[in-house]
Scaffold this motif. Structure first.
Motif, PDB file in Angstrom:
ATOM      1  N   GLU A  71      63.680  35.022  50.487  1.00 53.52           N
ATOM      2  CA  GLU A  71      62.590  35.497  49.613  1.00 53.52           C
ATOM      3  C   GLU A  71      62.264  34.465  48.536  1.00 53.52           C
ATOM      4  O   GLU A  71      61.104  34.318  48.132  1.00 53.52           O
ATOM      5  N   ARG A  75      58.656  32.801  47.954  1.00 55.95           N
ATOM      6  CA  ARG A  75      57.950  32.714  46.660  1.00 55.95           C
ATOM      7  C   ARG A  75      57.610  31.269  46.333  1.00 55.95           C
ATOM      8  O   ARG A  75      56.543  30.978  45.802  1.00 55.95           O
ATOM      9  N   GLU A  78      54.455  30.475  47.975  1.00 53.37           N
ATOM     10  CA  GLU A  78      53.297  31.034  47.250  1.00 53.37           C
ATOM     11  C   GLU A  78      52.941  30.159  46.038  1.00 53.37           C
ATOM     12  O   GLU A  78      51.772  29.879  45.774  1.00 53.37           O
ATOM     13  N   LEU A  79      53.970  29.724  45.307  1.00 54.38           N
ATOM     14  CA  LEU A  79      53.721  28.893  44.115  1.00 54.38           C
ATOM     15  C   LEU A  79      53.152  27.535  44.505  1.00 54.38           C
ATOM     16  O   LEU A  79      52.257  27.007  43.848  1.00 54.38           O
ATOM     17  N   ALA A 196      60.692  29.915  41.344  1.00 52.64           N
ATOM     18  CA  ALA A 196      60.756  31.002  42.334  1.00 52.64           C
ATOM     19  C   ALA A 196      62.055  31.785  42.234  1.00 52.64           C
ATOM     20  O   ALA A 196      62.242  32.771  42.943  1.00 52.64           O
TER      21      ALA A 196
END
Ligand code: UN1
Length: 497
Positions: A71, A75, A78-79, A196
């Motif tokens: 996870e 993240r 995504e960043l 993250a």
């Protein structure tokens, strides 16, 4: 201009200066007056600190369930997507390749993040039947421990991501030494992981040069595995050093990749591929196409159009969107191009395009013209040795068989490509080319992250990055037997006969 920023090592979650206090400058290869940042020139003492921090962090990181670890990687993906433009600009400034390509480099890290995040819920092992009754058998993947990573400058975010993301999902902790020419992109990648939610000490960065900062990572007794990408020359040193302590060691090294163009090919498609393969990233890819092996019936048309396109390429600062090819990374690389142009001329190949360092408006950077040699032959040094610059050699051949023989006839075996409309010839070439990657009707560059990446002979030592090859490298097998018979059962002996 704002003051130049100093970047420190990341050790145990803290930003710290090198113990010796030594630093080095990271220069913009398009304009060497522009200092991108000051970085720590680390040595053995800094590496010892980083390995100790990574080892401590391993005690807890290995116990975090893999889906949770994944996870964090998700993240980070995504960043990175949000920060793509800024990180691409930083990368062009330190590495030189044009913005379109540095956006691609960040994208490759994003792709790797999403792929490896999925692996967190797989990491498949195997359950198999036992040969004995009331006994359960399985093979599970477990992390290795502290992994040392030495990364190159040509893909300053993508390649660190190929190493870090799978290593982390698999439960390892890392000490990474980015290339001294491009450390900022690794800092950006690692900052993203911290943001993250990556715990302290799980990743440690030690910047510096190979002999001072790289070798101590390879030699450190608590480092359990090494992942190296760079030249075959340095890879040999790394591999030999790792072998002394029996460390698993993934070596991803050079290439002398060929594009084969047959008489029946779509020639304009082949030209587009050749230009992108030879001059994309200024020829500084291990997958770059530095040999064009062209069947005689297509030779003249291919050479004329290839040369015209190469001459029309706009060379300049990669931050300017109109430019199509950026500078070389440093003085040494441009000198290598200059040296090989000289060698090629002496060997009797003809310079059909380029051949020179660009001066005038370009003189503050390491710019070299897109260069094509014609009338090459397979034995020439320019057709055998990796140049890692915008220099390609065209070699005429009579048949597909001869083309494949020449494609295979170098010390390397990374990527390869064939342009043809004949499906039979395509499949035979896929079978017969001895390389880790083969493209049909596409150039030698453009690997996707979920397929194994790597090569044979002087290109690699049998490991693969990308895809599940990476999971194989960053885990080891543990075979587990659970006997619930409540008696001693001897394998191979108590066979029930
Ligand atoms: C490299 O040249 O070191 O396929 C890596 C490609 C890129 C990766 C290149 N995706 O060219």
């Amino acid at each position: 201009m704002s003051a130049v920023k100093t970047y420190k090592n990341l050790i145990g979650g803290e930003w710290v200066a090198s113990r010796s206090g030594k630093t080095f400058e990271n220069l913009n290869p398009a304009n060497t007056d522009d200092v991108v940042g000051i970085f720590q020139a680390s040595d053995q003492n800094d590496v010892n600190d980083a390995v100790a921090a990574a080892q401590k962090a391993f005690e807890t990181w290995r116990l975090v369930p893999a889906p949770r670890r994944a996870e964090i990687i998700f993240r980070a993906g995504e960043l990175l997507t949000q920060r793509k433009e800024q990180y691409a600009k930083d990368m062009t400034r330190e590495m030189g390749k044009v913005l379109k390509e540095t956006r691609g480099d960040v994208q490759e890290a994003i792709d790797t993040a999403y792929f490896m995040a999925g692996e967190g819920r797989r990491l498949f092992g195997a359950t198999v039947p036992s040969e004995l009754p009331n006994k359960f058998a399985m093979a599970i993947r477990v992390p290795l421990g502290v992994v040392g990573m030495i990364a190159p400058w040509n893909f300053p975010m993508a390649i660190p991501s190929w190493k870090l993301f799978p290593a982390l999902v698999c439960g390892n902790t890392c000490v990474i030494k980015p290339a001294e020419d491009t450390p900022l992109s690794t800092f950006n990648l690692v900052q993203t992981l911290i943001d993250a939610g990556l715990p302290k000490g799980v990743i440690n960065i030690v910047t510096g040069f190979g002999p001072e900062a790289g070798a101590p990572i390879v030699n450190h007794p608590d480092v359990r595995a090494i992942s190296f990408t760079g030249s075959s020359e340095v890879g040999r040193i790394v591999g030999e050093a790792a072998a002394k302590s029996f460390k698993p060691c993934s070596l991803e090294m050079g290439g002398k990749n060929a594009i084969i163009v047959l008489d029946d090919a779509n020639i304009s498609l082949a030209i587009d591929g050749a230009v992108w393969g030879a001059f994309g990233t200024t020829g500084q890819r291990c997958t770059a196409a530095s040999r064009m092996i062209v069947q005689k019936g297509a030779y003249n048309e291919f050479v004329d159009k290839f040369v015209a396109k190469a001459k029309s390429l706009k060379v300049g600062d990669g931050l300017d969107e109109k430019n199509e090819m950026g500078p070389q990374i440093n003085e040494q690389q441009i000198n290598t191009s200059i040296k090989y142009v000289d060698i090629g001329k002496k060997e009797g190949a003809k310079v059909l395009a380029g051949g020179n360092r660009l001066e005038g408006a370009h003189k503050k950077g390491w710019f070299f013209e897109p260069t094509i040699f014609g009338d090459g032959n397979a034995k020439m040094r320019i057709a055998q040795e990796e140049i890692f610059g915008p220099v390609a050699t065209v070699i005429p051949v009579s048949s597909v068989e001869e083309a494949v023989e020449i494609a295979n006839g170098t010390p390397y075996g990374l990527s390869s490509s064939l342009y043809t409309r004949d499906v039979n010839k395509a499949f035979r070439a896929i079978r017969d080319i001895y390389a880790g990657i083969t493209y049909i009707n596409a150039p030698t560059i453009g690997a996707e992250v979920h397929l194994p990446f790597g090569g044979v002979k002087a290109t690699g030592n049998g490991h693969r990055e990308g895809g599940l090859g990476a999971v194989d490298f960053y885990t080891q097998w543990k075979s587990v037997y659970i006997d619930y018979s409540d008696k001693l059962q001897r394998a191979q002996i108590d066979t029930g006969e």
